[in-house]
Design a protein around this motif. Structure first.
Motif, PDB file in Angstrom:
ATOM      1  N   MET A 296       4.631   4.377  11.861  1.00 36.97           N
ATOM      2  CA  MET A 296       4.893   3.190  11.647  1.00 36.97           C
ATOM      3  C   MET A 296       3.976   2.410  10.560  1.00 36.97           C
ATOM      4  O   MET A 296       4.207   1.485   9.556  1.00 36.97           O
ATOM      5  N   ARG A 297       2.884   3.002  10.760  1.00 37.09           N
ATOM      6  CA  ARG A 297       1.778   2.141   9.784  1.00 37.09           C
ATOM      7  C   ARG A 297       1.836   2.905   8.226  1.00 37.09           C
ATOM      8  O   ARG A 297       1.759   2.236   7.316  1.00 37.09           O
ATOM      9  N   ASP A 298       2.104   4.104   8.259  1.00 32.46           N
ATOM     10  CA  ASP A 298       1.952   4.892   7.070  1.00 32.46           C
ATOM     11  C   ASP A 298       3.148   5.152   6.183  1.00 32.46           C
ATOM     12  O   ASP A 298       3.251   5.059   5.188  1.00 32.46           O
ATOM     13  N   GLU A 299       4.490   4.984   7.211  1.00 24.36           N
ATOM     14  CA  GLU A 299       5.611   5.043   6.408  1.00 24.36           C
ATOM     15  C   GLU A 299       6.429   4.116   6.563  1.00 24.36           C
ATOM     16  O   GLU A 299       7.685   3.898   6.192  1.00 24.36           O
ATOM     17  N   GLY A 305      13.854   5.581  12.127  1.00 25.77           N
ATOM     18  CA  GLY A 305      14.058   5.714  10.492  1.00 25.77           C
ATOM     19  C   GLY A 305      14.277   4.206   9.818  1.00 25.77           C
ATOM     20  O   GLY A 305      14.225   3.993   8.778  1.00 25.77           O
ATOM     21  N   ARG A 306      14.500   3.185  10.775  1.00 21.42           N
ATOM     22  CA  ARG A 306      14.596   1.984  10.118  1.00 21.42           C
ATOM     23  C   ARG A 306      13.504   1.254   9.585  1.00 21.42           C
ATOM     24  O   ARG A 306      12.454   1.514  10.249  1.00 21.42           O
ATOM     25  N   LYS A 307      13.539   0.670   8.639  1.00 24.63           N
ATOM     26  CA  LYS A 307      12.354   0.211   7.791  1.00 24.63           C
ATOM     27  C   LYS A 307      11.741  -0.999   8.498  1.00 24.63           C
ATOM     28  O   LYS A 307      12.578  -1.968   8.901  1.00 24.63           O
ATOM     29  N   LEU A 308      10.629  -1.082   8.362  1.00 21.26           N
ATOM     30  CA  LEU A 308       9.623  -2.383   8.648  1.00 21.26           C
ATOM     31  C   LEU A 308       9.371  -3.211   7.213  1.00 21.26           C
ATOM     32  O   LEU A 308       9.236  -2.664   6.260  1.00 21.26           O
ATOM     33  N   THR A 309       9.632  -4.409   7.572  1.00 23.39           N
ATOM     34  CA  THR A 309       9.266  -5.275   6.455  1.00 23.39           C
ATOM     35  C   THR A 309       7.753  -5.452   6.246  1.00 23.39           C
ATOM     36  O   THR A 309       7.257  -5.519   4.928  1.00 23.39           O
ATOM     37  N   SER A 310       6.980  -5.299   7.405  1.00 22.84           N
ATOM     38  CA  SER A 310       5.560  -5.186   6.940  1.00 22.84           C
ATOM     39  C   SER A 310       4.954  -4.330   8.182  1.00 22.84           C
ATOM     40  O   SER A 310       4.992  -4.571   9.428  1.00 22.84           O
ATOM     41  N   PRO A 311       4.228  -3.224   7.714  1.00 24.39           N
ATOM     42  CA  PRO A 311       3.798  -2.156   8.571  1.00 24.39           C
ATOM     43  C   PRO A 311       2.428  -2.820   9.218  1.00 24.39           C
ATOM     44  O   PRO A 311       1.564  -3.573   8.768  1.00 24.39           O
ATOM     45  N   PRO A 312       2.289  -2.173  10.511  1.00 24.19           N
ATOM     46  CA  PRO A 312       1.202  -2.628  11.150  1.00 24.19           C
ATOM     47  C   PRO A 312      -0.250  -2.017  10.645  1.00 24.19           C
ATOM     48  O   PRO A 312      -0.153  -0.858  10.247  1.00 24.19           O
ATOM     49  N   ARG A 313      -1.299  -2.604  10.619  1.00 24.83           N
ATOM     50  CA  ARG A 313      -2.559  -2.187   9.865  1.00 24.83           C
ATOM     51  C   ARG A 313      -3.327  -1.596  11.393  1.00 24.83           C
ATOM     52  O   ARG A 313      -3.963  -2.671  12.218  1.00 24.83           O
TER      53      ARG A 313
END
Ligand code: SF4
Length: 482
Positions: A296-299, A305-313
Motif C-alpha cells: 500500500m505504501r510503496d506501490e 491491485g486497485r490503485k490508491l489515490t494517496s498512499p499511507p506514509r
C-alpha cells in the motif's frame, strides 16, 4: 492423525523427492490436461489430492500448497493459520500456544525443513490463503499457474514516514517506547488520565490491539487520542479479528489521522481471551500483513491491485520472540519479516540476557540489525508468584528459575522486580545491534518513569513525549465530553 503428520515430517526428504518426481509427471501431462480441459480434470484430481494429502498431512485443501516450504508440516493445522513461521506463543517444550497437547506446526516444520534438500526453511514469503481457491486442486494450479516471484525493496530505499520515532532511530539515538493498555471505556478521559504516567520518560507509546484476545477500546481510537495529546503512538494491528479488507481500510484511516508507526501482529488466539466463542479470522498473518502495508505504501495500491489515490506514509514494525522455540528459526523468521517490510522490531519480554545475546549474535552474523531497528522488550515483575504465572499462563514468556528465586528471596519483591528491569535495560543497552527498549509494565505503569530515570537509558536527553503543560492543556481542550 497427529502421529501420521509427525511421520510425514520425519520423512520430509522422501516426500519431497516423491513430490518433485510427481510434479515432473504433472508437467509432462500438461498438454493432455489442456486438451481435456482443466475444469473437467479438476474434480477427479482434487478428489485424489484430498484423499492422499488428508492422510499424510491432515491437509485442509487450501488450494495453494506450501508444504515444500514448511518442512512438510501443513500450516493450515495451526490454530492461528500462521503460514510464515511460528507465532511468539510457542511453549518452551515446543507445544502450541492454543493447543498445548499438539507440537507447534512450525516446530515440526523446522525439523522437517532441516532434512530437506535446502537444509532448512527459507525466508521467502508464503502468500496469504486465497479463500476462493478453497477445496480446489493445488497440484493442478502448480501446472497451470506458475507462482509469481514476490518483490520487496531494500528498506534503505523506503522514504521516511515523517514520524518522530523513525527519525530518532535513523539518527542512531537509543529509543524508549512503552506499552499502553486501552481502557474498557468510551470516555477519552480514561485514556488521558493514564497518559501522565508516560510523560517525560518515553519517545513513543504502543497501543495494544485487543491484547490477550480481550476486548478493549480500539488501538486506532486510542492512537488518535494520543496524537491529540502530542504523543507519538505505535498502533498495533492484529490479524486475529479482521480480514484484509478491514485491515487495509484501518491502515488508510490511521495514516489519514496522522498515525505513522504501525506494529503488525498475528495477535493472541481468540481461544485464550474473553470471547472464546468468537471466530479466529487469521486471513493474513503478521508477515503477509507487513507485506500488505508495504505494498500500500510503496506501490500505492491495495492487495487486490486497485490503485490508491494517496498512499499511507508508514513506519512498519513487527514483533519477534527470541525466547520461544524453534530458536534457530527465529533469525530466519526475522529476515522474512524484514523482507516483507519490517523496519523496526519489538521483542517479547527479555528476562534471559544470555539468550538475547545468542540471538543477537545470529542477527549480526546475518547483518539483520542494519536492515531494521531492534527494540528489546523489558518489564518489571511484581513477585515470584507473578513470574510463575507469567511463564506458565502467558505462552512465549520465558523467565529463568534464577530470576524467580531472586524475586522469592527478596524482602520487597515488587522493588526487586523494578531493580531487575533496570539492570536488564542497562545490560541490553550494551548489546551491539539493539536500537532501543520497549517497556511493558502492565499494572505497574507508575514505575515506568523511575525505571527510565534510574536505568539512565535516555543518557540525559529529553524524550519525544514531553507531556508539557501545553500538551496537557491541549488534551483537556480536545477531550470530547461523554
Ligand atoms: S504455537 Fe502458534 S504458530 Fe505454532 S501451531 Fe500454535 S498457534 Fe500456530
Amino acid at each position: 492423525m497427529l502421529s501420521v503428520r509427525r511421520w510425514s515430517v520425519r520423512h520430509s526428504r522422501l516426500l519431497e523427492n516423491t513430490y518433485r518426481a510427481f510434479e515432473r509427471v504433472l508437467f509432462a501431462c500438461r498438454p493432455l490436461i489442456m486438451a481435456l480441459g482443466p475444469k473437467r480434470v479438476e474434480r477427479p484430481v482434487a478428489a485424489a489430492e484430498r484423499v492422499i494429502k488428508s492422510l499424510l498431512f491432515d491437509c485442509r485443501m487450501c488450494g495453494r500448497c506450501v508444504l515444500t516450504a514448511t518442512g512438510m508440516s501443513c500450516p493450515m493445522n495451526c490454530p492461528k493459520l500462521m503460514r510464515n513461521g511460528p507465532c511468539g506463543g510457542v511453549r518452551q517444550d515446543g507445544g502450541c500456544e492454543v493447543k498445548p497437547e499438539m507440537q507447534c506446526v512450525w516446530v515440526e516444520g523446522w525439523r522437517g525443513g532441516l532434512d530437506m534438500r535446502a537444509g532448512g526453511l527459507s525466508s521467502a514469503l508464503n502468500p496469504p490463503v486465497d479463500s476462493s481457491l478453497s477445496g480446489s486442486s493445488a497440484w493442478l494450479r502448480v501446472v497451470l499457474e506458475p507462482p509469481k516471484a514476490a518483490s520487496a525493496p531494500s528498506p534503505a530505499l523506503v522514504p521516511p514516514s515523517g514520524g518522530q520515532l523513525e527519525q530518532l532511530l535513523r539518527d542512531g539515538i537509543f529509543a524508549v517506547t512503552a506499552e499502553f493498555s486501552p481502557p474498557d471505556s468510551a470516555n477519552p478521559d480514561d485514556v488521558y488520565r493514564n497518559l501522565g504516567l508516560y510523560e517525560s520518560c518515553v519517545d513513543a507509546i504502543n497501543v495494544t490491539d485487543g491484547s490477550g484476545a480481550n476486548c478493549h477500546m480500539s488501538s486506532l481510537g486510542v492512537a488518535a487520542l494520543l496524537l491529540r495529546a502530542g504523543c507519538e503512538p505505535v498502533m498495533q494491528v492484529s490479524c486475529r479479528d479482521r480480514n484484509r479488507i478491514a485491515i487495509q481500510g484501518d491502515l488508510l484511516g490511521a495514516a489519514a489521522l496522522g498515525v505513522r508507526n504501525v506494529l503488525c501482529l498475528s495477535g493472541d488466539a481468540v481461544a485464550i481471551g474473553d470471547h472464546p466463542g468468537a471466530r479466529q479470522v487469521g486471513d493474513l498473518d503478521s508477515a503477509t500483513l507487513l507485506d500488505t502495508a508495504r505494498i500500500m505504501r510503496d506501490e500505492s495500491r491495495f492487495l487486490s491491485g486497485r490503485k490508491l489515490t494517496s498512499p499511507p506514509r508508514l513506519f512498519l514494525g513487527a514483533a519477534d520472540n527470541p525466547f520461544a522455540p524453534p530458536f534457530d528459526m527465529r533469525p530466519i523468521r526475522l529476515a522474512k519479516k524484514i523482507a516483507a517490510g519490517a523496519q523496526f522490531i519489538q521483542t517479547q519480554y527479555c528476562f534471559d540476557l544470555e539468550m538475547l545475546e545468542r540471538y543477537m549474535e545470529r542477527v549480526r552474523e546475518e547483518g539483520l540489525q542494519d536492515k531494521c531497528f531492534i527494540l528489546a522488550g523489558v518489564g518489571p515483575v511484581a513477585s515470584a508468584k507473578t513470574a510463575r504465572w507469567l511463564r506458565t499462563r502467558v505462552p512465549g514468556v520465558h523467565i529463568p528459575d534464577e530470576m524467580v528465586r531472586r524475586l522469592e528471596q527478596a524482602d520487597n519483591p515488587r522493588e526487586e522486580g523494578i531493580r531487575i528491569c533496570i539492570e536488564m535495560i542497562q545490560a541490553i543497552r550494551r548489546i551491539p545491534g539493539i536500537a532501543g527498549v520497549h517497556i511493558m509494565a502492565a499494572k505497574q505503569e507508575a514505575a515506568i518513569a523511575r525505571i527510565v530515570q534510574e536505568s539512565g537509558v535516555l543518557a540525559g536527553r529529553a524524550p519525544l513525549f514531553l507531556g508539557s503543560v501545553e500538551s496537557r492543556e491541549r488534551r483537556t481542550a480536545n477531550a470530547v465530553p461523554v
